[in-house]
Design a protein around this motif. Sequence first.
Motif, PDB file in Angstrom:
ATOM      1  N   ASN A  24       0.833  -1.209   0.000  1.00  0.00           N
ATOM      2  CA  ASN A  24       0.000   0.000   0.000  1.00  0.00           C
ATOM      3  C   ASN A  24       0.868   1.260   0.000  1.00  0.00           C
ATOM      4  O   ASN A  24       0.630   2.202   0.763  1.00  0.00           O
ATOM      5  N   GLU A  25       1.871   1.288  -0.873  1.00  0.00           N
ATOM      6  CA  GLU A  25       2.813   2.404  -0.891  1.00  0.00           C
ATOM      7  C   GLU A  25       2.144   3.744  -1.205  1.00  0.00           C
ATOM      8  O   GLU A  25       2.613   4.794  -0.777  1.00  0.00           O
ATOM      9  N   SER A  49       5.567  -7.095   1.997  1.00  0.00           N
ATOM     10  CA  SER A  49       5.365  -6.181   0.863  1.00  0.00           C
ATOM     11  C   SER A  49       6.521  -6.250  -0.124  1.00  0.00           C
ATOM     12  O   SER A  49       7.687  -6.387   0.260  1.00  0.00           O
ATOM     13  N   THR A  50       6.190  -6.126  -1.414  1.00  0.00           N
ATOM     14  CA  THR A  50       7.217  -6.169  -2.460  1.00  0.00           C
ATOM     15  C   THR A  50       7.361  -4.826  -3.166  1.00  0.00           C
ATOM     16  O   THR A  50       8.126  -4.712  -4.129  1.00  0.00           O
ATOM     17  N   GLU A  70       7.438 -12.981   4.079  1.00  0.00           N
ATOM     18  CA  GLU A  70       6.510 -13.250   2.988  1.00  0.00           C
ATOM     19  C   GLU A  70       5.081 -12.980   3.430  1.00  0.00           C
ATOM     20  O   GLU A  70       4.764 -13.001   4.619  1.00  0.00           O
ATOM     21  N   ASN A  71       4.221 -12.720   2.466  1.00  0.00           N
ATOM     22  CA  ASN A  71       2.832 -12.397   2.762  1.00  0.00           C
ATOM     23  C   ASN A  71       2.072 -13.637   3.213  1.00  0.00           C
ATOM     24  O   ASN A  71       2.018 -14.630   2.508  1.00  0.00           O
ATOM     25  N   LYS A  72       1.475 -13.545   4.406  1.00  0.00           N
ATOM     26  CA  LYS A  72       0.718 -14.676   4.944  1.00  0.00           C
ATOM     27  C   LYS A  72      -0.761 -14.326   5.162  1.00  0.00           C
ATOM     28  O   LYS A  72      -1.508 -15.154   5.642  1.00  0.00           O
ATOM     29  N   GLY A  73      -1.152 -13.091   4.865  1.00  0.00           N
ATOM     30  CA  GLY A  73      -2.552 -12.727   5.047  1.00  0.00           C
ATOM     31  C   GLY A  73      -2.771 -11.762   6.185  1.00  0.00           C
ATOM     32  O   GLY A  73      -1.994 -11.704   7.140  1.00  0.00           O
ATOM     33  N   LYS A  74      -3.853 -10.999   6.069  1.00  0.00           N
ATOM     34  CA  LYS A  74      -4.147  -9.964   7.060  1.00  0.00           C
ATOM     35  C   LYS A  74      -4.358 -10.544   8.451  1.00  0.00           C
ATOM     36  O   LYS A  74      -3.899  -9.978   9.449  1.00  0.00           O
ATOM     37  N   GLY A  75      -5.064 -11.662   8.534  1.00  0.00           N
ATOM     38  CA  GLY A  75      -5.306 -12.269   9.844  1.00  0.00           C
ATOM     39  C   GLY A  75      -4.023 -12.633  10.553  1.00  0.00           C
ATOM     40  O   GLY A  75      -3.866 -12.386  11.754  1.00  0.00           O
ATOM     41  N   ASN A  76      -3.099 -13.199   9.815  1.00  0.00           N
ATOM     42  CA  ASN A  76      -1.804 -13.556  10.400  1.00  0.00           C
ATOM     43  C   ASN A  76      -1.073 -12.305  10.876  1.00  0.00           C
ATOM     44  O   ASN A  76      -0.470 -12.288  11.964  1.00  0.00           O
TER      45      ASN A  76
END
Length: 390
Positions: A24-25, A49-50, A70-76
């Motif tokens: 979300n830059e 984020s990449t 690495e992206n694991k999801g908002k809940g994580n």
Amino acid sequence: MTISEVQNAISEKKICVLIPTYNNEKTLIRVIEGVLDYTENIIVINDGSTDSTSEILKNYHQITVVSLPENKGKGNGLKIGFRKAQELGYHYAITIDSDGQHYPDDIPVFVEALLIEKEDVLLIGNRNMSQDGIPRKSSFGNNFSNFWFWFETGIKLQDTQSGYRLYPLKKIPKKYFTPKFEFEIEIIVRTAWKHVPVKNVPVKVLYDPAERVSHFRPFRDFTRISILNTILVFITIFYIIPRNFFRNFKKKSLRKFIKEDVLESDGSNRIKAFSIALGTFIGLSPFWGFQTLIVISLAVVFKLNKVLAFVFSNVSLPPFIPFIIAASLFIGAPFVSGESDFLNHDLNFELVKNNLLQYVIGSFILATTVATIFGLGFYFFLNKVNPDKP
């Protein structure tokens, strides 16, 4: 409240602001700068984020940053953020999305609502989902979520999907089972099951398709949410409602239980009487193994009193089963020319199996008759001892 009053309250109440972010830059700087107007108690979870998020965060040395490889999801990300907040000694966490849809200047709304409450509470920002610019799918999804939250907790809210929330960190569950968007449903339902109040507070919302990046995958995530709600409904029907009933019953004398949970429970006397009649009918009907599921579902559909319906559906408790079987077979005998001499038989399910049609017909007649008597009887009784207010 003035900014200084909000800042003091945030410090005294040990509140932090938790910002999960993933690519979300475009909006992240605006969100962080807006929050810094009120507090430096900020925890950002950079969820793999990449884009340029990592470079942006290097400019904010006064806040806490947790970077995930690495992206694991908002809940994580939220789970990790909650753990970090508790490690740092915070008692409450305000979560705000980094996609720019939330206004940081609504933080005082949460702080002021918390100060008014006399107990720990979970607050959810209530967005105006009917305003222009709100995607139809978002409005539908919110209404869908609101219904299931009410079914699972008995709490009616206008917005259950907003990520703008205040969590009481000491009252939320310690372990969770979902890692992505459905996590925000799991946590509010399970927190409500712990008898923590869950309430809405009014907030603004901005949907700008030019800069907003959404990672919600409609089919996949909606499927995950539907599966979660199916599990939560099952737990609600077969564990939470019976648990709450027996807890309330154990805490009170029979007289107090009848007064508070029957006479003064939700709904008019007419609604209570229909709830009792429904519970009695289902309890005496041949729906073995499914009585609780059916009675709670019907109580929800017809907007009846779920507790009363559940209580009276237990009319077929084990001590009464032989009498119910005998009465059902006796009543059903004239309709099928079946067995009517039960004195020489054991009253068990083998007898029912051998005379199934006779039993089914008799049980429905018995259920209808007793339900009508109970419904009318309790209606007149309730009107006499606790008349409806005009």
